[in-house]
Enzyme design. Structure first.
Site: not given
Ligand code: G3P
Length: 216
Positions: A27, A57, A83-85
């Site tokens: 997402t 996310v 976790i999207k960074i």
């Protein structure tokens, strides 16, 4: 190559899961906003209850400390949350800190081999080259995927390549041939991947032929 759905639409995730072909979800803030929800946590929790594989996310800030705090909080939303960074200097620092805490990072907004190399060294579990957005500006997005796959292989880097920003079924074919571990696809592309006119024609012909004897 595994298939992830690039969506924040829960019904699309449900259908992908029923099809038995979707092993993860990605997402981003734009996708969540498209669904008209500002409750990112509720959306992610619902998706994570449907899909047992990784669900990405994305952090909603560029401030380093805030990014770190947000990532830690988001990682607690579900055991399969990733976790999207974004790959920036601060993003790499956050990625390295999260990796030390065994929080999985999907290094996002990757547009170069150098960014992918650095993301892998920082400890990202996944890297997401944005194929379609590179194609949009006249570059060869899939060539980047192939380069990253080759370099990770040559240097034994365990980061998995997610071909992202997929726009059409041919992108999935070329991503698979390039050796991407995963393609994250919009729901519309997943449906296109299933279809072939010869399959439809074949089904119609079989049933029509069967009717010829069934009526006797
Ligand atoms: O998940 C992020 C990526 O897939 C975005 O795609 O179509 O907005 O370039 P797109």
């Amino acid at each position: 190559m595994r298939i992830f759905l690039d969506t924040a639409n829960v019904e699309q995730v449900r259908h992908g899961a029923r099809l038995g072909v979707v092993s993860g979800v990605t997402t981003n803030p734009s996708l969540v906003s498209k669904e008209g929800s500002s409750d990112y946590k509720a959306v992610i929790k619902e998706i994570c209850a449907i899909i047992s594989g990784p669900v990405s996310v994305e952090v909603l800030t560029t401030d380093k400390e805030a990014m770190l705090a947000q990532a830690r909080e988001m990682a607690g939303w579900a055991t399969n949350a990733v976790i999207k960074i974004p790959i920036t200097a601060d993003g790499l620092e956050v990625t390295a800190a999260l990796a030390k805490e065994s929080i999985k990072v999907n290094a996002t907004l990757c547009f170069s081999l150098n960014q992918a190399l650095l993301a892998a060294h920082a400890g990202a579990a996944y890297v997401s080259p944005f194929v379609g957005r590179l194609d949009d500006i006249g570059h060869d997005g899939m060539a980047l995927v192939a380069d990253i796959v080759a370099v990770y292989r040559d240097y034994d880097l365990p980061t998995e390549v997610i071909a992202a920003s997929i726009r059409h079924p041919l992108h999935c074919v070329t991503a698979a041939k390039a050796g991407a571990a995963i393609a994250t696809v919009p729901y519309s592309v997943l449906l296109q991947m299933i279809q072939h006119p010869l399959t439809d024609i074949g089904i119609a012909r079989f049933l029509a032929d069967w009717q010829k004897v069934a009526k006797k």
